[in-house]
Design a protein around this motif. Structure first.
Motif: not given
Length: 217
Positions: A110, A116, A193
């Motif tokens: 990432s 992420t 995320s």
């Protein structure tokens, strides 16, 4: 652009992020079938979304690889700076988020680690909302040449007049937020995320950890 005159003006959002939401867990078929091909007994294969067995990239990540590569190069110093700030001020959260980012399939990386992924908002004037699927924190970095567009955090009663380059960190799933109308051009870079990665990191890889394909030789 003046969003106060026409709130329905079109806007563009690009999601370059990994998700684990809606993940299907193992159906007890033994160790050998790979997660992408395993199917629940009696269920027609055409109704099974096998891409959601394991964490998967967003549609924009798959459709716009060139733009993604360019943006990750452009924003690399910003991502590095955000990473350092999260690690300094929220070390425990940083460690948990990092576990998400460090366990992507096929050793993918990432670029927005410890998050992420990231989202690019272009000329967006949002309604009040919470991002229920976010885990812990989101980071909003404003990129704008406009008048207005203040970020409103309802529960703490804050109206933030952000200049281009300013950054805000807040728990987006717990605080209702929106931005006011603006005149000009306004964009934002948002790092966050998917909270469903907890099923991946804490529940044996969506219950697929027993599968031989997840074992190291």
């Amino acid at each position: 652009m003046d969003t106060s005159k026409d709130p329905t003006l079109p806007f563009k959002v690009l999601h370059f992020i990994w998700y684990n939401r809606y993940a299907a867990h193992v159906y007890g078929q033994g160790e050998e079938p790979p997660p992408q091909s395993s199917n629940k007994k009696g269920r027609k294969k055409k109704k099974t979304n096998s891409s959601q067995r394991i964490p998967h990239g967003s549609k924009d990540l798959q459709k716009h690889p060139v733009q993604y590569c360019l943006l990750q190069q452009i924003y690399a110093p910003v991502f590095s700076w955000i990473d350092a700030k999260i690690q300094k001020h929220f070390p425990k959260i940083h460690q948990e988020l990092l576990e998400f980012a460090n366990t992507l399939p096929l050793n993918d990386v990432s670029v927005a680690s410890p998050f992420t992924g990231f989202v690019i908002n272009m000329n967006v004037s949002t309604l009040i909302h919470r991002d229920w699927q976010d885990h812990h924190l989101c980071v909003v970095t404003v990129i704008s040449d406009c008048v207005g567009g203040e970020l409103v955090l309802q529960e703490p009663g804050l109206v933030l007049q952000l200049r281009s380059g300013d950054m805000v960190i807040f728990p987006s799933a717990r605080i209702s937020h929106f931005n006011l109308h603006f005149h000009g051009e306004r964009g934002s870079l948002v790092c966050h995320s998917d909270r469903h990665f907890l099923s991946w990191t804490q529940k044996e890889r969506n219950k697929w950890a027993h599968n031989t394909l997840f074992r190291s030789s």
